[in-house]
Design an enzyme around this catalytic site. Structure first.
Site: not given
Ligand code: AMP
Length: 114
Positions: A28, A87, A93, A100
């Site tokens: 992440d 989430n 969230g 994922h």
């Molecule tokens: P969620 O809030 O459960 O949808 O999680 C999305 C996650 O994706 C968050 O923890 C972000 O920090 C992560 N995220 C967003 N863009 C990227 C990226 N380009 N590479 C890695 N993680 C990412």
């Protein structure tokens, strides 16, 4: 196209820790724990609430892969441990509409979550 589809397509970089025919796992970009890895299906399912019965084997594969990554990182033992989080939707969230699993580890995680 979501940002995760672009990572699957190789259009934007990611710190990949696992890849196979069905899924990709990468660190992440905004880690919430010393270890914070996202496990995603290559097939775009928007969120767990939209998965279909035909996705059963894929969903199982994602969970087994999370366990394998925890094994590989020596987190799968009583002293370390880890947490898997999905989430779903606004109150859950969710910020990226591509399913994922968060794998979080490396610190003591609170319960209930915030
Ligand atoms: P969620 O809030 O459960 O949808 O999680 C999305 C996650 O994706 C968050 O923890 C972000 O920090 C992560 N995220 C967003 N863009 C990227 C990226 N380009 N590479 C890695 N993680 C990412």
């Amino acid at each position: 196209m979501t940002i995760f589809e672009k990572i699957v397509a190789g259009e934007i970089p990611a710190d990949i820790v696992h890849e196979d025919d069905l899924c990709l796992a990468f660190r992440d970009v905004n880690p919430q724990a010393p270890t914070h890895i996202l496990i995603i299906p290559k097939k775009c399912i928007a969120r767990i609430g939209e998965a279909l019965p035909e996705d059963q084997a894929l969903l199982g594969h994602l969970l087994l892969t999370a366990g394998k990554i925890a094994d590989d990182l020596e987190l799968n033992n009583p002293e370390q441990g880890f947490r898997l989080v999905i989430n779903n939707g606004k109150n859950g969230g969710e910020s990226v509409p591509h399913l994922h699993i968060h794998l979080l580890a490396g610190r003591s995680l609170e319960w209930p979550p915030g």
